[in-house]
Design a protein around this motif. Structure first.
Motif, mmCIF file in Angstrom:
data_model
loop_
_atom_site.group_PDB
_atom_site.id
_atom_site.type_symbol
_atom_site.label_atom_id
_atom_site.label_comp_id
_atom_site.label_asym_id
_atom_site.label_seq_id
_atom_site.Cartn_x
_atom_site.Cartn_y
_atom_site.Cartn_z
ATOM 1 N N PHE A 1 5.510 -3.520 34.300
ATOM 2 C CA PHE A 1 5.148 -2.142 34.293
ATOM 3 C C PHE A 1 6.592 -1.341 34.608
ATOM 4 O O PHE A 1 6.712 -0.125 33.916
ATOM 5 C CB PHE A 1 4.743 -1.857 35.721
ATOM 6 C CG PHE A 1 4.159 -0.354 36.197
ATOM 7 C CD1 PHE A 1 2.917 0.160 35.430
ATOM 8 C CD2 PHE A 1 5.130 0.507 36.790
ATOM 9 C CE1 PHE A 1 2.937 1.388 35.915
ATOM 10 C CE2 PHE A 1 4.857 1.763 37.177
ATOM 11 C CZ PHE A 1 3.645 2.251 36.571
ATOM 12 N N ARG A 2 7.711 -1.899 35.182
ATOM 13 C CA ARG A 2 9.072 -1.169 35.128
ATOM 14 C C ARG A 2 9.621 -1.027 33.885
ATOM 15 O O ARG A 2 10.156 -0.132 33.565
ATOM 16 C CB ARG A 2 9.829 -2.101 35.983
ATOM 17 C CG ARG A 2 11.254 -1.459 36.365
ATOM 18 C CD ARG A 2 12.044 -2.106 37.586
ATOM 19 N NE ARG A 2 12.154 -3.449 37.494
ATOM 20 C CZ ARG A 2 11.407 -4.521 38.238
ATOM 21 N NH1 ARG A 2 10.836 -4.195 39.094
ATOM 22 N NH2 ARG A 2 11.568 -5.782 38.132
ATOM 23 N N GLU A 3 9.313 -2.267 33.109
ATOM 24 C CA GLU A 3 10.037 -1.925 31.751
ATOM 25 C C GLU A 3 9.382 -0.850 30.705
ATOM 26 O O GLU A 3 9.827 -0.267 30.088
ATOM 27 C CB GLU A 3 9.981 -3.503 30.976
ATOM 28 C CG GLU A 3 10.819 -4.261 31.636
ATOM 29 C CD GLU A 3 10.812 -5.798 30.832
ATOM 30 O OE1 GLU A 3 9.567 -5.961 29.979
ATOM 31 O OE2 GLU A 3 11.360 -6.623 31.083
ATOM 32 N N LEU A 4 7.949 -0.801 30.900
ATOM 33 C CA LEU A 4 7.154 0.200 30.182
ATOM 34 C C LEU A 4 7.768 1.453 30.608
ATOM 35 O O LEU A 4 7.962 2.325 29.799
ATOM 36 C CB LEU A 4 5.683 0.000 30.024
ATOM 37 C CG LEU A 4 5.151 -1.493 29.728
ATOM 38 C CD1 LEU A 4 3.731 -1.630 30.063
ATOM 39 C CD2 LEU A 4 5.292 -1.157 28.318
ATOM 40 N N HIS A 5 7.708 1.735 31.887
ATOM 41 C CA HIS A 5 8.127 2.957 32.549
ATOM 42 C C HIS A 5 9.283 3.501 32.194
ATOM 43 O O HIS A 5 9.656 4.663 31.811
ATOM 44 C CB HIS A 5 7.982 2.946 34.148
ATOM 45 C CG HIS A 5 7.981 4.063 34.740
ATOM 46 N ND1 HIS A 5 9.017 4.767 35.082
ATOM 47 C CD2 HIS A 5 6.851 4.848 35.371
ATOM 48 C CE1 HIS A 5 8.723 5.964 35.570
ATOM 49 N NE2 HIS A 5 7.562 6.012 36.008
ATOM 50 N N THR A 6 10.207 2.524 32.171
ATOM 51 C CA THR A 6 11.587 2.917 31.735
ATOM 52 C C THR A 6 11.617 3.317 30.172
ATOM 53 O O THR A 6 12.207 4.367 29.811
ATOM 54 C CB THR A 6 12.822 1.596 31.505
ATOM 55 O OG1 THR A 6 12.638 1.477 33.068
ATOM 56 C CG2 THR A 6 14.171 1.941 31.267
ATOM 57 N N ARG A 7 10.829 2.637 29.349
ATOM 58 C CA ARG A 7 10.730 3.120 28.202
ATOM 59 C C ARG A 7 10.240 4.516 27.879
ATOM 60 O O ARG A 7 10.588 5.233 26.928
ATOM 61 C CB ARG A 7 10.033 1.985 27.232
ATOM 62 C CG ARG A 7 10.794 0.910 26.700
ATOM 63 C CD ARG A 7 9.985 -0.329 26.324
ATOM 64 N NE ARG A 7 9.139 0.219 25.296
ATOM 65 C CZ ARG A 7 8.246 -0.682 24.572
ATOM 66 N NH1 ARG A 7 7.871 -1.655 25.254
ATOM 67 N NH2 ARG A 7 7.528 -0.243 23.384
ATOM 68 N N PHE A 8 9.115 4.709 28.645
ATOM 69 C CA PHE A 8 8.363 5.931 28.729
ATOM 70 C C PHE A 8 9.401 7.170 29.230
ATOM 71 O O PHE A 8 9.552 8.080 28.469
ATOM 72 C CB PHE A 8 7.488 6.119 29.585
ATOM 73 C CG PHE A 8 6.423 7.230 29.647
ATOM 74 C CD1 PHE A 8 5.219 7.250 28.749
ATOM 75 C CD2 PHE A 8 6.629 8.286 30.479
ATOM 76 C CE1 PHE A 8 4.548 8.674 28.805
ATOM 77 C CE2 PHE A 8 5.974 9.429 30.438
ATOM 78 C CZ PHE A 8 4.875 9.677 29.598
ATOM 79 N N SER A 9 10.062 6.750 30.119
ATOM 80 C CA SER A 9 11.256 7.899 30.780
ATOM 81 C C SER A 9 12.100 8.188 29.674
ATOM 82 O O SER A 9 12.795 9.380 29.413
ATOM 83 C CB SER A 9 11.816 7.343 31.852
ATOM 84 O OG SER A 9 10.833 7.051 33.054
#
Length: 633
Positions: free
Chosen positions: A116-124
């Motif tokens: 989730f953290r990796e996906l969230h970082t890419r989104f941001s």
């Protein structure tokens, strides 16, 4: 002139008083004489309103009137399975609920879930890049023109910037993945997301605000009661209630025994005035949609003149490119068969106008305009619509402009002159009607008289010998009356008057709204944009194009002005009817005879023309048909 020709070209006064058989009235000129209708009227206050008849959908045809019958058309009613307003409210509520739950969930998931953290970082990171692309492009555009609206610029860049579009595709994929993880750990989030997705699917399933079919109406002219209706199907779709016309734009034609309806999405037909079908025919309109088709059918002799592309076997097809050219086509009004096609092409923006010259009937037609209209040569043709020469041009005239907009007009002419408004530098070309030879060209920017609103004094003030700039005509609002050429000004709530002989030009500012009771002194508002909710009588917002919500003089094709005796009637998109004095010596505040309304502020929308018959005015809005007149004693 023979009696027959008098009936063709110049109907008698008694006929003019009694009937309005087609778009331009009994003579096809939008000018008529007869008993005076009320100078002041108001739908808001039910003042001098004989009747109102609700319509289930908007439409743009003019109104034909003959004896006790009224004819008009609307778009086929837009009928969604779900109320779009309720869906929008639910969508907003579920989106807000999703965000509230998301804020609480994400803090925990960022700590506990590596994926989730990796996906969230890419989104941001993508969001930061999107903002960066938009900011840089907006700064560049503002450097070119600092007066532009920043919010609208950002919306446009977000819509069309290729890198932004590419990143937003990634964002949608990432959102789906992130929501999947959130749903796995929170039942509340999962239920909210399911409800939101259900609403979104219902919104997607709403019918398009584009259509092909229209509904024709026959009403009682004395009560507004519906006698009968019939549907005309089309083949090429166009937007509902587009500010530049829709499938229902052509005005019906009637001779008191029959009525002819035209759907500019590709069909027309003849019915008895009792509703019995006589014949019906179809054609395929040019271009990809019927929008901007502003021509009006004309009845002359035994023909209905329509505007259509050439048949495939016509040898003139060889000079066309990828886009089809349009031509006046004479349809036998009894059989529906084509009898002749005009020699010269016509642009479907153009509203040809019927008239007479030396005892012969002619139509003045035009070519030219934006969006790569194909018909050539640009300019005007005076086309015979009588006898063995029907369809041939008496003369042609080329305005010698790179992008001629003069064809986006009611192509008015008379026995002496024909007229062409040149945009850009704004000049009025005056041609000799008999030969097409240009005899004058008036500069409308220099040495003008202006009567404009002064916010400091709260009054209209007149100044002479003014140089005018930043003026664009509002298409299809031109009319000729008593030696003057009139037209409205886009976005400025102004009307211009040009002396045809001398070129003396005056600009008069009109109020943007009227207040107060009919029997009281008018209270006028100036220069305030009056937004419109563009809702039909059933409460649905049926504006496919949001620009039509932006005020009465916004970029559009308004209804043609009508002249009754010495009064000129202009109608704005917000449902104000301005009555001007065609005999006014000075074109100032005294030339405004009255300002009337067709309905409540912010709830009234129209791009229609007034029709006149026997002392009454007939008008329409998106919601209803309106009959204006003095109540019998």
């Amino acid at each position: 002139m023979s009696l027959l020709l008098m009936l063709i070209a110049l109907p008698s006064l008694s006929l003019a008083e009694q009937n309005w058989p087609m778009a331009g009235g009994p003579q096809g000129s939008w000018k008529v004489t007869g008993p005076e209708p009320p100078l002041k009227f108001s739908v808001r206050h039910n003042h001098n309103i004989l009747w109102k008849a609700p319509l289930p959908e908007g439409g743009q045809s003019g109104i034909a009137v003959y004896d006790d019958l009224v004819f008009l058309t609307i778009m086929k009613p837009w009928s969604p399975k779900h109320d779009p307003d309720e869906l929008a409210l639910k969508q907003a509520a579920y989106q807000n609920r999703r965000l509230v739950i998301l804020v609480m969930l994400d803090d925990e998931l960022l700590e506990s879930d590596t994926n989730f953290r990796e996906l969230h970082t890419r989104f941001s990171n993508n969001e930061s890049q999107i903002d960066n692309y938009i900011n840089k492009r907006v700064e560049m555009l503002l450097a070119e023109d600092a007066s532009q609206n920043v919010r609208k610029l950002r919306e446009r860049v977000r819509r069309f910037h290729p890198k932004v579009k590419e990143l937003e595709v990634q964002q949608r994929r990432l959102t789906t993945q992130l929501d999947g993880i959130r749903s796995a750990v929170s039942e509340e989030f999962r239920e909210t997301l399911a409800a939101l997705n259900d609403v979104n699917e219902k919104i997607k399933s709403l019918p398009s605000l584009k259509g092909t079919d229209i509904v024709a109406y026959c009403l009682d002219a004395n009560t507004g009661k519906t006698h009968w209706t019939t549907q005309l199907k089309g083949t090429v779709e166009g937007p509902y209630n587009y500010g530049f016309s829709d499938s229902s734009s052509p005005t019906p034609i009637t001779d008191g025994k029959h009525v002819w309806f035209v759907n500019c999405s590709g069909s027309m037909g003849c019915w008895t005035v009792n509703g019995k079908l006589v014949w019906q025919r179809e054609w395929t309109p040019s271009a990809k949609a019927p929008f901007n088709k502003q021509f009006e059918p004309i009845m002359v002799n035994d023909w209905i003149l329509n505007v259509e592309p050439l048949p495939e076997d016509d040898p003139r097809k060889s000079k066309e490119g990828e886009r089809k050219w349009n031509y006046l086509r004479a349809i036998n009004k009894t059989t529906g068969e084509t009898e002749w096609i005009a020699e010269d092409a016509i642009t479907h923006y153009n509203t040809p106008v019927l008239g007479s010259l030396n005892g012969q009937a002619y139509v003045l037609q035009g070519r030219g305009g934006p969006h790569e209209v194909p018909e050539r040569p640009n300019g005007l043709s005076l086309t015979s619509v009588q006898g063995s020469n029907a369809g041939t041009a008496l003369w042609h005239w080329d305005p010698q402009e790179d992008l001629p907009f003069g064809a986006l007009a009611n192509q008015h002419w008379d026995r002496q002159y024909a007229y062409w408004l040149k945009t850009g530098l704004l000049k009025l070309a005056v041609l000799e009607a008999a030969t097409g030879k240009q005899v004058r060209e008036h500069d409308l920017f220099s040495d003008a008289t202006t009567t404009l609103f002064n916010p400091e004094t709260n009054q209209l003030e007149t100044l002479e010998h003014q140089t005018v700039r930043g003026v664009t005509d509002l298409r299809h609002t031109n009319i000729v009356a008593n030696g003057h050429f009139y037209f409205l000004i886009r976005d400025k709530w102004q009307v211009a008057r040009v002396n045809i002989e001398t070129g003396a030009t005056a600009y008069l500012e009109l109020p943007s709204q009227v207040h107060g009771l009919p029997h009281e002194k008018d209270e006028w508002t100036f220069r305030e944009v009056q937004p419109n909710d563009t809702r039909n009588s059933r409460g649905y917002d049926v504006a496919q194009d949001p620009r039509i919500k932006l005020g009465g003089f916004t970029k559009s094709f308004l209804g043609a002005p009508t002249v009754v005796n010495n009064r000129i009637y202009f109608t704005s998109m917000t449902g104000l009817v301005y009555v001007l004095n065609a005999d006014a010596k000075a074109f100032d505040r005294s030339a405004i005879l009255s300002v009337n309304d067709l309905g409540p502020i912010g709830e009234t929308w129209t791009v229609n023309s007034i029709s006149y018959a026997n002392g009454r005015l007939y008008h329409r809005t998106m919601k209803e048909v309106i009959c204006v007149g003095l109540a019998p004693p």
